[in-house]
Design a protein around this motif. Structure first.
Motif, mmCIF file in Angstrom:
data_model
loop_
_atom_site.group_PDB
_atom_site.id
_atom_site.type_symbol
_atom_site.label_atom_id
_atom_site.label_comp_id
_atom_site.label_asym_id
_atom_site.label_seq_id
_atom_site.Cartn_x
_atom_site.Cartn_y
_atom_site.Cartn_z
ATOM 1 N N VAL A 73 4.022 11.784 -3.659
ATOM 2 C CA VAL A 73 5.312 11.731 -2.952
ATOM 3 C C VAL A 73 5.926 13.124 -2.898
ATOM 4 C CG1 VAL A 73 7.648 10.759 -2.973
ATOM 5 C CG2 VAL A 73 5.703 9.322 -3.582
ATOM 6 N N ASP A 74 5.834 13.836 -4.019
ATOM 7 C CA ASP A 74 6.388 15.200 -4.089
ATOM 8 C C ASP A 74 5.708 16.152 -3.121
ATOM 9 O OD1 ASP A 74 8.269 14.980 -5.953
ATOM 10 O OD2 ASP A 74 7.296 16.285 -7.448
ATOM 11 N N GLU A 75 4.384 16.120 -3.138
ATOM 12 C CA GLU A 75 3.637 17.128 -2.381
ATOM 13 C C GLU A 75 3.421 16.735 -0.924
ATOM 14 O OE1 GLU A 75 1.219 18.725 -6.326
ATOM 15 O OE2 GLU A 75 0.101 17.767 -4.698
ATOM 16 N N TYR A 76 3.082 15.488 -0.692
ATOM 17 C CA TYR A 76 2.785 15.051 0.684
ATOM 18 C C TYR A 76 4.059 14.717 1.459
ATOM 19 C CZ TYR A 76 2.269 10.916 3.787
ATOM 20 O OH TYR A 76 2.409 9.993 4.790
ATOM 21 N N ALA A 81 5.237 17.212 4.484
ATOM 22 C CA ALA A 81 5.824 16.544 5.654
ATOM 23 C C ALA A 81 7.273 16.997 5.878
ATOM 24 C CB ALA A 81 5.746 15.023 5.488
ATOM 25 N N ASN A 82 8.095 16.923 4.815
ATOM 26 C CA ASN A 82 9.531 17.115 5.053
ATOM 27 C C ASN A 82 10.097 18.477 4.672
ATOM 28 O OD1 ASN A 82 9.989 14.724 6.409
ATOM 29 N ND2 ASN A 82 10.084 13.560 4.488
ATOM 30 N N ARG A 83 9.299 19.301 3.947
ATOM 31 C CA ARG A 83 9.777 20.664 3.678
ATOM 32 C C ARG A 83 9.040 21.695 4.519
ATOM 33 N NH1 ARG A 83 10.806 18.871 -2.018
ATOM 34 N NH2 ARG A 83 12.743 19.865 -2.621
ATOM 35 N N PHE A 102 1.751 21.782 -1.563
ATOM 36 C CA PHE A 102 2.184 20.792 -0.557
ATOM 37 C C PHE A 102 1.017 20.492 0.378
ATOM 38 C CE2 PHE A 102 6.887 22.386 -0.444
ATOM 39 C CZ PHE A 102 7.072 21.920 -1.730
ATOM 40 N N GLN A 103 0.385 21.559 0.833
ATOM 41 C CA GLN A 103 -0.713 21.388 1.796
ATOM 42 C C GLN A 103 -1.859 20.594 1.173
ATOM 43 O OE1 GLN A 103 -2.140 25.087 3.359
ATOM 44 N NE2 GLN A 103 -3.626 24.080 4.683
ATOM 45 N N ARG A 108 -4.830 15.550 0.587
ATOM 46 C CA ARG A 108 -5.320 14.544 -0.372
ATOM 47 C C ARG A 108 -4.858 13.142 0.037
ATOM 48 N NH1 ARG A 108 -2.887 16.518 -4.542
ATOM 49 N NH2 ARG A 108 -1.196 15.001 -4.624
ATOM 50 N N VAL A 109 -3.580 13.008 0.395
ATOM 51 C CA VAL A 109 -3.057 11.682 0.742
ATOM 52 C C VAL A 109 -3.674 11.193 2.057
ATOM 53 C CG1 VAL A 109 -0.980 10.387 1.410
ATOM 54 C CG2 VAL A 109 -0.935 11.893 -0.585
#
Ligand code: GDG
Length: 454
Positions: A73-76, A81-83, A102-103, A108-109
């Motif tokens: 949730v933090d990274e994806y 997505a949102n940052r 993040f990337q 991964r997700v």
């Protein structure tokens, strides 16, 4: 008939536990799923280490959801997505955060989604992937050996090439989109930016119509503007709940003209600039101050992301400052509410409003503008003030189109709208209403599915 498979970050198919309140997009897609006997895949919205797919069928529609870990949730979601993608695709380079983690989380997700959804797919399923959260998903499904027709729809703008190239690995992201058979944007402008990138950065060629080719791989690219469930919204605006909320608004207005804004609390929606434009109107027209008020409904969103916390604090301060400066014992210039309202009630508020103030700095489409138009009384419609940078501006030409960065533009448009005679209001509104009704969410869905079916 092939099944239709929808893949999006969140699933909004009806669920046993839901309150039945679905947005227009969810209504249109669940209707398509019912007709095509399909499945809607996505994140459950829950955080856990459990990686199984939960399949439920409710009211004829099957949903398949998975949980994500807190790190995912933090990274994806909050991260890439949102940052990263959201601000960059809304032309806000200064707010865009580039972070390898993040990337990595995003890839991964997306890969995990492809692996988890794969066992549930059939060879002739039509697969429709939605939005910036899942751009590489089609490519990852191809890696799993799927030869199905797969299409992608981007709900937000596609940025100009010189902005996109600030994204590390922009080439890989765009290359992955060539795994789709169809790629659709909301507007011609976004489509042109995409074609520009592909032809200037990837040596691609465009046939000037819908065929875009790179390295012998040709995909179909289109602009397909999303609409609202117009029939349902018009019915809601004419129904008893809306009539009640319209009457309540009229009673609490004490004869003053209502200006309404309804937006997720998001920096792309131009709320600070909107408040500044409204304040400019109050400054420039002291004699008219008490004849108007602004109701801004802004339910919070993405509150785990710090830019969203900042915009919330800034709007609290700004509305407080404007009210402190101009309010009187019997009048408050801004009613600013941070909560959501049921759709029917919202429809009544739109109908009561003399002005719909829709001023995003950049927006893929903007459905609020269309809802405002749909909700109006045909005999006495209000005036839509609309940002020229919303995708909806291409279709809603009867609006007063403004530059949302200019307080003067907003102020002058408010003045023009309040003075506009009924005949002109009707003449501007009628073609917009016809367009909202004709190019509704069903039209959008059928057009995309026709392109996807090939
Ligand atoms: C993305 C793109 C594109 C808002 N407050 C309440 C409420 N809403 C509903 C509105 C409208 C929806 O939320 C917002 O839609 P938008 O189109 O304005 O914006 P995003 O959420 O940013 O959506 C956008 C869209 O995808 C579709 O492709 O148009 O450009 O950014 O329907 O009514 N609904 C209720 N209560 C509220 O208080 N019930």
């Amino acid at each position: 008939m092939s099944r239709l498979i929808i893949m999006s970050n969140r699933v909004s198919a009806p669920m046993a536990k839901s309150d039945g309140a679905q947005g227009g997009l969810a209504v249109a897609l669940t209707a398509a799923l019912r007709e095509h006997d399909g499945i809607w895949f996505g994140w459950s919205g829950e955080t856990s280490a459990d990686n199984k797919v939960n399949i439920t069928t409710f009211d004829g529609v099957t949903s398949a959801t998975v949980d994500l870990t807190a790190q995912d949730v933090d990274e994806y979601y909050n991260g890439y997505a949102n940052r990263t993608l959201w601000p960059l695709f809304h032309f806000r380079l200064g707010l865009t955060e580039f972070d390898r983690e993040f990337q990595g989380g995003y890839e991964r997700v997306n890969r995990a989604f492809a692996q988890m959804f794969a066992p549930h797919l059939l060879p002739d399923d039509l697969i429709w992937v939605h939005d910036y959260h899942l751009i590489p998903l089609g490519w990852l499904l191809r890696q799993q050996g799927f030869a199905n027709r797969i299409g992608f729809f981007l709900h937000i703008p596609w940025p100009p090439t010189n902005l996109l190239t600030t994204l590390p690995d922009h080439g890989r992201l765009v290359e992955s989109m060539f795994a789709y058979d169809v790629v659709s944007f909301q507007t011609e402008e976004s489509l042109e930016s995409f074609v520009h990138y592909v032809t200037t950065q990837m040596n691609g060629s465009f046939d000037g119509d819908t065929k875009l080719t790179v390295n012998n791989k040709t995909i179909c690219v289109i602009a397909c503007p999303i609409g609202i469930d117009a029939q349902e919204f018009i019915a809601a605006a004419n129904g008893p709940v809306a009539a009640d909320s319209c009457a309540r608004m009229a009673a609490s207005s004490a004869g003053r003209s209502l200006i309404v804004g309804v937006d997720r609390l998001d920096y792309s929606k131009g709320l600070e600039e909107r408040f500044a434009g409204y304040e400019r109107y109050l400054q420039n027209h002291p004699e008219k101050r008490k004849h108007v008020y602004l109701l801004q409904i802004a339910p919070p969103s993405r509150s785990d992301v710090d830019t969203y916390q900042r915009i919330r604090a800034s709007l609290n301060a700004l509305s407080g400052q404007i009210n402190g400066e101009y309010a009187d014992i019997d009048w408050v210039p801004i009613r600013y509410v941070n909560q959501g309202y049921p759709r029917d009630q919202l429809a009544g508020v739109y109908r009561a409003a003399r002005i719909g103030l829709v001023t995003p700095l950049r927006d893929g489409m903007n459905l609020v503008a269309k809802e405002y138009v749909a909700a109006q009384d045909p005999k006495d419609p209000g005036v839509l003030i609309l940002s020229r940078f919303a995708g909806a501006a291409c279709q809603l030409k009867g609006a007063l189109l403004i530059n949302p960065y200019s307080a003067d533009d907003i102020s002058e448009a408010i003045e023009t709208a309040l003075a506009m005679p009924r005949g002109e209001r009707i003449a501007r509104w009628q073609p917009m209403f016809d367009s909202v009704r004709e190019h509704d969410v069903m039209w959008w869905r059928e057009r995309f599915i026709a392109a996807l079916a090939g």
